[in-house]
Design a protein around this motif. Structure first.
Motif, PDB file in Angstrom:
ATOM      1  N   LYS A 158       0.824  -1.210   0.000  1.00 52.63           N
ATOM      2  CA  LYS A 158       0.000   0.000   0.000  1.00 52.63           C
ATOM      3  C   LYS A 158       0.862   1.267   0.000  1.00 52.63           C
ATOM      4  CE  LYS A 158      -4.114   2.004   1.914  1.00 52.63           C
ATOM      5  NZ  LYS A 158      -5.515   1.602   1.937  1.00 52.63           N
ATOM      6  N   GLU A 204      -8.567 -10.700   6.939  1.00 50.19           N
ATOM      7  CA  GLU A 204      -9.280 -10.525   5.671  1.00 50.19           C
ATOM      8  C   GLU A 204      -8.994  -9.091   5.251  1.00 50.19           C
ATOM      9  OE1 GLU A 204     -10.942 -12.707   3.869  1.00 50.19           O
ATOM     10  OE2 GLU A 204     -10.471 -14.285   5.323  1.00 50.19           O
ATOM     11  N   GLY A 250      -9.902  -7.269   2.747  1.00 49.19           N
ATOM     12  CA  GLY A 250     -10.976  -6.470   2.158  1.00 49.19           C
ATOM     13  C   GLY A 250     -10.421  -5.501   1.130  1.00 49.19           C
ATOM     14  N   ASP A 251     -10.792  -4.206   1.251  1.00 46.39           N
ATOM     15  CA  ASP A 251     -10.312  -3.233   0.262  1.00 46.39           C
ATOM     16  C   ASP A 251      -9.121  -2.440   0.800  1.00 46.39           C
ATOM     17  OD1 ASP A 251     -11.590  -1.777   2.167  1.00 46.39           O
ATOM     18  OD2 ASP A 251     -12.964  -0.739   0.802  1.00 46.39           O
ATOM     19  N   PHE A 252      -8.418  -3.024   1.789  1.00 44.93           N
ATOM     20  CA  PHE A 252      -7.233  -2.333   2.329  1.00 44.93           C
ATOM     21  C   PHE A 252      -6.236  -2.031   1.214  1.00 44.93           C
ATOM     22  CE2 PHE A 252      -2.906  -2.571   4.191  1.00 44.93           C
ATOM     23  CZ  PHE A 252      -2.961  -1.424   4.961  1.00 44.93           C
ATOM     24  N   PRO A 290      -5.956  -1.262  -2.568  1.00 45.16           N
ATOM     25  CA  PRO A 290      -6.723  -0.975  -3.788  1.00 45.16           C
ATOM     26  C   PRO A 290      -6.121  -1.696  -4.987  1.00 45.16           C
ATOM     27  CG  PRO A 290      -5.425   0.946  -3.128  1.00 45.16           C
ATOM     28  CD  PRO A 290      -5.198  -0.105  -2.090  1.00 45.16           C
ATOM     29  N   ALA A 291      -6.861  -1.745  -6.106  1.00 42.70           N
ATOM     30  CA  ALA A 291      -6.329  -2.382  -7.322  1.00 42.70           C
ATOM     31  C   ALA A 291      -5.036  -1.668  -7.724  1.00 42.70           C
ATOM     32  CB  ALA A 291      -7.350  -2.291  -8.446  1.00 42.70           C
ATOM     33  N   ARG A 333      -8.206  -0.629  11.158  1.00 41.07           N
ATOM     34  CA  ARG A 333      -8.876  -1.789  10.567  1.00 41.07           C
ATOM     35  C   ARG A 333      -8.579  -3.084  11.299  1.00 41.07           C
ATOM     36  NH1 ARG A 333     -10.154  -2.180   4.525  1.00 41.07           N
ATOM     37  NH2 ARG A 333     -10.208  -0.043   3.760  1.00 41.07           N
TER      38      ARG A 333
END
Lengths: 293, 175, 370
Positions: free
Chosen positions: C150, C181, C183-185, C187-188, C240
């Motif tokens: 990230k 999990e 998740g959207d931590f 991004p693409a 998170r």
């Protein structure tokens, strides 16, 4: 020649030397490959030829990479494009130094792994970009800045090394036969897996002949049998037209040698050895094509 | 903190025993670390692994110099290695042996892990597997609980004979 | 999920969660378990990455460069001589502004052959333009690897990140690990300068003296911006997933008279030494340096400092000790300890503090100091 597209992907603003045959080759390679192609270029003359920041002569993406790294970088790029579901051509355009010497490990690895790409080595038989030092591809007897007395050993047989990897397609080509090169690039790019084309690219400043003789020098290399044009598809050898005739009745080697300053003052012994090498190479390939082992 | 040093020979499963023990302690709700000391790895060479078990996070990475418990999976090592070195005064020794340790002053336990492995036909490449039965012995000694031992073994091995071997060692060890 | 795992397996688990498009790696002790585990994930179909089993580390980084520029998330792992062998491409990856993530299992350099922990391998890449984080637990190896993607891919950074974990001491130790999990931590993957045949660009061409320095400055500007991005990402991670990290991990530092600064597993074990020293009445604290590049600002005013270097710059001194000195103006007691896996216990660390001589340097275990 009418089949060759008019679109240009190498513009006229290159930084190539006058009479540069490798930029001629690149022009035809890109015409054959078309716009959905990426060029991976290690340190070599093409690092310069493509233009200097912020200008460029290139109309396809060009990824410049370190000397030894072209085939590996192309591996990663090819896999990334596969992961994204793209069918873009990945083409390495590398000199002889970056191929037969410092880059051969990466080349071997990429071919062994079955990387889907086309590796093109344009071979001017020395380190041209740095001012003509010997490479493993420099032929016997040739004077370079690091072999001022002439190279004492023979040219490394890159094609037999690549052949040992059993690629689905490999070919030799020469800048003096652009249509032959164009067709070979087209064919190579139609086949999945690792493909290889080895282009002999005469170099006026390096070989020391007048710039206007670049095409003639390439033709003489083929006509004397010094350079043989052929293809291997899944191992099967086909000798191409211009070399078929030359192999039956090769022109005298002197016609090729005498026009080049790098071969000045060759001893008769070296000349004999060169003649023998040409003869052996012709015999080996003729026998193989005829199915005689 | 409870500190355990395991002596074995390369290939006998001492490292895996350490990992299993840490996993079992972890399943007991404790903090645990298993740390093999890697020398040049050679089959048959004496190797040592370390396990620490505590109620709070473990911050120590260095070797265990004063263990609470020493486990010897191969008693022939005792000819070349001083397995008792640094053992705490109230420390314990567990031997893979049908016989007790001669001249043992403190708390010494023994159980024939090799015999148990052979009885269950737990043999790989000609060597009896010791790392799962030893966990049963440790459960009997109260280092970890038997349910956590069974859980840990099932997490790492599919072959149920490993659990049986641990249970057999649990039964056989006298405390 | 809560389990126990080695440091190597934790890194592999984080990579699985991050789902890179391409992974190119070459095995080397003690990193092998990372590539083996990833190869297993890919073979089992648990990770849908293209795995390139390259023939060298130089090619591993070259392949990551091609893949990252081609438009997919990429990962590699190495150690010691492998890192040195890819050195040229390590520079290239940063210069090309590619957010590649690499796990480096810190190991000493030959000769003689030594596969144990040391930080000289990573420090030899200090000036390449990579962000470098050093971790000290299995959990942190997992968390830092996830965050590395990230941070690297943030548009204000776009630089590669090296996650460092001590060879064997952490790579092979088993500790508890909570995987998450994500998740959207993450991004693409989006690389603004990804190769695009619709918009043909030339990457890394000849660049003359009138322009080159601008690209270098651009790396430094991003390195400075990275401090804020790291803080934001670590804050979001804490919100998170409940585990918080910072540029340093400070332990009992508030009222400390003397602070131990170390990295990796030694930095964690130093906390045990601090507890012992406090029991003796010595007001000690521990500051474990996590981010080595970008190097954080350290608040050490009015404290004595003991720096432990698991590395050395010959003819100069401990790399970390000198970094601390140049950043704070404080002359620390510089201890060179743990080279090539040299055994250093919390008792030894406590001794370093007890016997400190600010401004001096000592090599642990060496008796013929000159």
């Amino acid at each position: 020649m009418s089949a060759i597209p008019k679109e240009e992907y190498l513009f006229k603003c290159t930084s190539a030397c006058a009479g540069c045959s490798s930029s001629l080759c690149l022009r035809y390679v890109l015409k054959a490959a078309g716009p959905d192609s990426v060029l991976v270029v290690p340190a070599c003359c093409t690092s310069v030829i493509q233009g200097i920041y912020p200008g460029t002569a290139m109309n396809v993406p060009v990824y410049n990479i370190a000397f030894a790294a072209a085939a590996a970088c192309a591996s990663g790029l090819s896999n990334a494009l596969a992961a994204l579901g793209k069918e873009t051509n990945v083409i390495v355009y590398a000199g002889d130094g970056g191929t037969v010497d410092i880059g051969i490990q990466a080349l071997s690895g990429a071919f062994e792994r079955g990387t889907d790409f086309l590796y093109i080595c344009y071979d001017n038989e020395a380190y041209g970009n740095t001012g003509m030092q010997r490479s493993g591809a420099t032929p016997l007897g040739a004077r370079t800045t690091t072999t001022p007395g002439g190279k004492p050993t023979a040219k490394k047989d890159l094609d037999r090394i690549v052949e040992a990897h059993n690629p689905p397609y490999m070919a030799t080509a020469c800048s003096a036969y652009p249509l032959d090169l164009y067709k070979k690039v087209k064919k190579a790019l139609s086949i999945p897996g690792p493909k290889f084309i080895h282009i002999l690219a005469p170099c006026p400043p390096g070989w020391r002949y007048p710039t206007e003789k670049t095409v003639e020098m390439g033709k003489l290399a083929v006509k004397t049998g010094t350079w043989i044009l052929y293809e291997r598809e899944f191992g099967k050898l086909t000798i191409n037209g211009p070399s078929k005739a030359a192999m039956k009745r090769p022109a005298p080697l002197e016609e090729y040698i005498n026009g080049q300053g790098r071969f000045k003052n060759l001893s008769p012994e070296i000349m004999d050895e060169m003649r023998q090498q040409v003869e052996q190479n012709i015999q080996r390939l003729s026998r193989e094509e005829a199915g005689v082992c | 903190m409870y500190e355990i040093r395991i002596h074995s020979r390369g290939g006998q499963g001492g490292v895996t025993a350490a990992k299993l023990l840490a996993l079992a302690a972890f399943r007991d709700g404790k903090y645990a670390t298993a740390c093999p000391f890697y020398g040049a790895e050679r089959r048959g060479a004496p190797v040592v692994s370390f396990v620490r078990i505590d109620d709070k996070p473990i911050k120590i990475y260095s070797q265990i110099h004063e263990p609470d418990l020493v486990i010897v999976l191969d008693t022939s090592i005792m000819d070349v290695v001083d397995v008792l070195q640094g053992l705490k005064g109230d420390g314990t020794v567990l031997l893979n042996s049908a016989h007790p340790l001669a001249g043992c002053n403190g708390t010494c336990r023994h159980v024939d892990l090799t015999g148990i492995a052979l009885a269950e036909n737990l043999v790989i490449a000609g060597s009896p597997i010791l790392n799962t039965p030893v966990l049963g012995a440790l459960a009997k000694m109260g280092v970890v609980t038997l349910p956590s031992v069974e859980k840990a073994i099932r997490e790492m091995f599919a072959d149920e004979r490993n659990v049986k071997a641990a249970e057999a060692a649990y039964e056989e060890l006298k405390v | 999920m809560l389990t126990i795992a080695t440091g190597n397996k934790a890194v592999a688990a984080a990579v699985k969660a991050a789902k890179p498009g391409v992974i190119a790696a070459y095995p080397i002790t003690p990193q092998t378990e990372i590539v083996e585990q990833i190869a297993e994930y890919v073979t089992a179909g648990d990770l849908k990455s293209q795995y390139i089993p390259v023939e060298s580390e130089h090619s591993a980084m070259a392949a990551c460069i091609g893949a990252s520029a081609g438009g997919v998330r990429t990962f590699t792992a190495t150690s010691s001589h492998g890192l040195l062998y890819m050195h040229e491409m390590v520079h290239w990856a940063a210069g090309a502004r590619l957010p590649i993530v690499m796990a480096n299992v810190n190991r000493a350099l030959g000769p003689g052959w030594n596969t144990w922990a040391e930080h000289s391998d990573a420090f030899s890449q200090r000036d390449t333009g990579w962000l470098q984080v050093f971790v000290s637990t299995v959990q942190e190896a997992y968390d830092a690897t996830l965050m590395a993607f990230k941070i690297a891919e943030h548009e204000d950074v776009l630089l590669p990140v090296m996650v460092n974990l001590d060879g064997f001491a952490l790579s092979h130790i088993m500790q508890s690990l909570e995987t998450v999990e994500i998740g959207d931590f993450l991004p693409a993957y989006h690389l603004p300068h990804a190769i695009d045949t619709e918009n043909p660009l030339v990457y890394g061409p000849m660049t003359g003296p009138a322009d080159y320095f601008r690209f270098r400055w651009d790396i430094e500007r991003s390195m400075r911006d990275a401090r804020g991005v790291i803080a934001d990402v670590e804050r979001e991670f804490a919100e998170r997933f409940g585990r918080s990290y910072g540029p340093t991990e400070d332990y009992r530092c508030e009222d400390a008279d003397v602070i131990v600064i170390a990295m990796g597993t030694l930095g964690k074990e130093a906390e045990v030494a601090v507890d012992r020293l406090r029991d003796e009445g010595i007001k000690a604290g521990s500051m474990r340096l996590r981010w080595f590049r970008p190097f954080p600002d350290l608040d050490l005013a009015r404290r004595e400092v003991v720096v432990i270097d698991r590395d050395y710059s010959f003819g100069f001194g401990g790399v970390l000790a000198h970094a601390v000195r140049s950043k704070t103006g404080i002359a620390p007691y510089s201890v060179i300890a743990g080279l090539g896996g040299q055994e250093v216990t919390y008792n030894d660390i406590a001794d370093f503090v007890r016997n400190r001589h600010p401004g001096e340097e000592t090599w642990f275990g060496v008796s013929d100091h000159v």
